[in-house]
Design a protein around this motif. Structure first.
Motif, short mmCIF file in Angstrom:
data_model
loop_
_atom_site.label_atom_id
_atom_site.label_comp_id
_atom_site.label_asym_id
_atom_site.label_seq_id
_atom_site.Cartn_x
_atom_site.Cartn_y
_atom_site.Cartn_z
N GLN A 1 1.63 5.88 -3.27
CA GLN A 1 2.58 6.84 -3.82
C GLN A 1 2.39 7.00 -5.33
O GLN A 1 2.41 8.11 -5.85
CB GLN A 1 4.01 6.41 -3.51
N MET A 2 2.18 5.89 -6.03
CA MET A 2 1.94 5.95 -7.47
C MET A 2 0.66 6.73 -7.78
O MET A 2 0.64 7.59 -8.67
CB MET A 2 1.81 4.55 -8.06
N SER A 3 -0.40 6.42 -7.06
CA SER A 3 -1.69 7.08 -7.29
C SER A 3 -1.60 8.57 -7.01
O SER A 3 -2.12 9.39 -7.77
CB SER A 3 -2.78 6.46 -6.42
N PHE A 4 -0.95 8.92 -5.91
CA PHE A 4 -0.83 10.34 -5.55
C PHE A 4 0.02 11.09 -6.57
O PHE A 4 -0.35 12.20 -6.99
CB PHE A 4 -0.22 10.47 -4.15
N GLY B 1 12.43 9.03 -10.07
CA GLY B 1 11.17 9.76 -10.11
C GLY B 1 10.17 9.03 -9.23
O GLY B 1 10.28 7.82 -8.99
N THR B 2 9.20 9.74 -8.73
CA THR B 2 8.27 9.17 -7.75
C THR B 2 7.48 8.00 -8.29
O THR B 2 7.40 6.94 -7.65
CB THR B 2 7.31 10.28 -7.27
N THR C 1 0.83 -1.21 0.00
CA THR C 1 0.00 0.00 0.00
C THR C 1 0.85 1.25 0.00
O THR C 1 0.49 2.25 -0.61
CB THR C 1 -0.93 0.01 1.23
N ARG C 2 1.99 1.22 0.67
CA ARG C 2 2.88 2.38 0.71
C ARG C 2 3.28 2.81 -0.69
O ARG C 2 3.28 3.97 -1.04
CB ARG C 2 4.11 2.02 1.57
N PHE D 1 6.68 12.17 -1.75
CA PHE D 1 7.76 12.62 -2.62
C PHE D 1 9.10 12.63 -1.90
O PHE D 1 10.06 13.20 -2.37
CB PHE D 1 7.46 14.01 -3.18
N LYS D 2 9.18 11.94 -0.75
CA LYS D 2 10.40 11.95 0.06
C LYS D 2 11.49 11.06 -0.53
O LYS D 2 12.63 11.46 -0.63
CB LYS D 2 10.06 11.50 1.48
#
Length: 104
Positions: A34-37, A71-72, A29-30, A64-65
């Motif tokens: 991140q991909m979805s956001f 790239g994210t 989920t982490r 984005f950390k």
């Protein structure tokens, strides 16, 4: 697994050390959040106000950390690919070598 992807929870874990490695290695989920956001921010260009601005800033700081220099979105995709590959290899090995006397 789902609770580890929550941005307010991740902000406590993604500070380096063993907790960050553990959460990043275990929580699907982490990476999927991140991909979805990242995709939503890229496509929608949000400009939140009020409480939404606070939540947006918190999520931006968390998601984005860490990006491994890819790239994210691509970092999350690479992490999920690695996790899926290792899971499949482990599953194959488990099926192959466990209960060998019962295999046909």
């Amino acid at each position: 697994c789902g609770l580890l992807g929550n941005p307010s929870t991740l902000s406590n874990f993604l500070v380096g050390g063993a907790m960050e490695v553990g959460v990043s290695a275990v929580s699907i989920t982490r990476w999927s959040l991140q991909m979805s956001f990242a995709e939503a921010v890229h496509d929608l260009h949000p400009h939140p106000t009020g409480v939404s601005a606070y939540m947006y800033d918190m999520e931006t700081d968390v998601f984005f950390k860490r990006d491994w220099g890819l790239g994210t979105w691509r970092t999350a995709a690479a992490a999920l690919t690695i996790m899926g590959t290792l899971l499949r290899i482990g599953s194959f090995l488990g099926l192959r070598f466990m209960n060998r006397d019962k295999q046909v």
